[in-house]
Scaffold this motif. Structure first.
Motif, PDB file in Angstrom:
ATOM      1  N   HIS A  20       0.830  -1.210   0.000  1.00  0.00           N
ATOM      2  CA  HIS A  20       0.000   0.000   0.000  1.00  0.00           C
ATOM      3  C   HIS A  20       0.861   1.255   0.000  1.00  0.00           C
ATOM      4  N   PRO A  21       1.525   1.517  -1.153  1.00  0.00           N
ATOM      5  CA  PRO A  21       2.253   2.783  -1.276  1.00  0.00           C
ATOM      6  C   PRO A  21       1.244   3.923  -1.448  1.00  0.00           C
ATOM      7  N   SER A  22       1.745   5.153  -1.515  1.00  0.00           N
ATOM      8  CA  SER A  22       0.831   6.272  -1.812  1.00  0.00           C
ATOM      9  C   SER A  22       0.277   6.114  -3.223  1.00  0.00           C
ATOM     10  N   ALA A  23       1.110   5.614  -4.118  1.00  0.00           N
ATOM     11  CA  ALA A  23       0.680   5.418  -5.506  1.00  0.00           C
ATOM     12  C   ALA A  23       1.575   4.348  -6.148  1.00  0.00           C
ATOM     13  N   PHE A  24       1.071   3.778  -7.245  1.00  0.00           N
ATOM     14  CA  PHE A  24       1.876   2.818  -8.024  1.00  0.00           C
ATOM     15  C   PHE A  24       2.273   3.458  -9.353  1.00  0.00           C
ATOM     16  N   SER A  25       3.435   3.062  -9.870  1.00  0.00           N
ATOM     17  CA  SER A  25       3.678   3.297 -11.295  1.00  0.00           C
ATOM     18  C   SER A  25       3.811   1.925 -11.951  1.00  0.00           C
ATOM     19  N   VAL A  26       3.141   1.782 -13.086  1.00  0.00           N
ATOM     20  CA  VAL A  26       3.063   0.485 -13.769  1.00  0.00           C
ATOM     21  C   VAL A  26       3.576   0.649 -15.197  1.00  0.00           C
ATOM     22  N   SER A  27       4.498  -0.228 -15.593  1.00  0.00           N
ATOM     23  CA  SER A  27       5.027  -0.166 -16.967  1.00  0.00           C
ATOM     24  C   SER A  27       4.101  -0.931 -17.906  1.00  0.00           C
ATOM     25  N   ILE A  28       3.617  -0.245 -18.929  1.00  0.00           N
ATOM     26  CA  ILE A  28       2.791  -0.908 -19.958  1.00  0.00           C
ATOM     27  C   ILE A  28       3.398  -0.563 -21.315  1.00  0.00           C
ATOM     28  N   ASP A  29       3.629  -1.590 -22.113  1.00  0.00           N
ATOM     29  CA  ASP A  29       4.338  -1.377 -23.383  1.00  0.00           C
ATOM     30  C   ASP A  29       3.405  -1.181 -24.563  1.00  0.00           C
ATOM     31  N   GLY A  30       2.099  -1.445 -24.372  1.00  0.00           N
ATOM     32  CA  GLY A  30       1.168  -1.287 -25.476  1.00  0.00           C
ATOM     33  C   GLY A  30      -0.039  -2.179 -25.245  1.00  0.00           C
ATOM     34  N   PRO A  31      -0.894  -2.354 -26.268  1.00  0.00           N
ATOM     35  CA  PRO A  31      -2.016  -3.292 -26.161  1.00  0.00           C
ATOM     36  C   PRO A  31      -1.511  -4.733 -25.953  1.00  0.00           C
ATOM     37  N   ARG A  32      -2.445  -5.673 -25.760  1.00  0.00           N
ATOM     38  CA  ARG A  32      -2.073  -7.034 -25.329  1.00  0.00           C
ATOM     39  C   ARG A  32      -0.929  -7.643 -26.141  1.00  0.00           C
ATOM     40  N   ASP A  33      -1.047  -7.661 -27.475  1.00  0.00           N
ATOM     41  CA  ASP A  33      -0.043  -8.342 -28.303  1.00  0.00           C
ATOM     42  C   ASP A  33       1.343  -7.734 -28.128  1.00  0.00           C
TER      43      ASP A  33
END
Ligand code: SF4
Length: 228
Positions: A45-58
């Motif tokens: 439970h941080p104050s916020a998350f940063s999440v790496s997303i490289d693009g749509p599913r494929d």
């Protein structure tokens, strides 16, 4: 405001991560836990998350392995309405054509997006984007901002060329999983920097904030205020 960015990557995950977060909060700090969002996200439970997303599913699964995108979405759906989540997407030749699709698909589950570009490290063997491709990607980000999506990249920086703005890299310190602290430009951790080639938006956002950009101030506060 002090912001601590803690790397949550699985190979280097500290056993005392929860205690670290609690200790930082007890000192009045905000924490942003950087994660790939495929596992363990609900435990922290941080104050916020940063999440790496490289693009749509494929595209995302090509980079991070089959099933990664679906696990990430399930985690984000389970967290909806809890800690804010900032998506960080590194733009490359592989995903440059899918920026709008990425934002449209994920926006209902997260609080904002920050786009950056790969720095052309000497050891990097990937085919790099041309300056025309980078310019087209920046135009696409500006269009997404106009459409009302919560994108933290400052508009002015997207309209400038590298080297046309002052980078205040002294604003950041990074702490690795062993507790080693390094300050300043990430590029210089690997090789001498060349600001004329650099599009690292994390520094652009902080530098714009330091230079009293109202847009950067508004974007960061809108994101952080949701974290209080
Ligand atoms: S290389 Fe990039 S991040 Fe480093 S100081 Fe220059 S502009 Fe800033």
């Amino acid at each position: 405001v002090r912001i601590f960015v803690i790397e949550g990557g699985e190979p280097t995950l500290r056993r005392d991560l929860r205690e670290l977060l609690d200790h930082t909060h007890s000192l009045g700090g905000y924490t942003i836990l950087a994660t790939n969002a495929t596992t363990r996200m609900p435990l922290f439970h941080p104050s916020a998350f940063s999440v790496s997303i490289d693009g749509p599913r494929d595209v995302h699964d090509r980079v991070r392995g089959c099933g990664s995108y679906d696990r990430l979405r399930q985690n984000l759906e389970a967290r909806r309405g809890k800690e804010p989540v900032l998506v960080i997407t590194v733009i490359s030749r592989e995903n440059q054509r899918y920026l709008a699709q990425t934002v449209e698909e994920i926006a209902p589950l997260v609080s904002g997006f920050l786009f950056t570009f790969i720095y052309p490290y000497q050891a990097n063997r990937m085919t790099l984007m041309t300056s025309n491709e980078i310019a087209a990607a920046k135009r696409e980000i500006l269009t997404l901002k106009k459409r009302g999506f919560s994108i933290l990249n400052p508009r002015k920086q997207l309209q400038r060329q590298p080297g046309e703005w002052r980078c205040h890299d002294f604003l950041t310190n990074s702490v690795d999983h062993r507790g080693n602290i390094r300050s300043g430009c990430f590029v210089e951790h690997a090789e001498p920097r060349d600001c004329a080639k650099c599009h690292l938006a994390c520094y652009q956002l902080l530098s714009a904030l330091h230079d009293f950009s109202f847009e950067a101030w508004f974007s960061i506060h809108r994101f952080l205020l949701r974290a209080i």
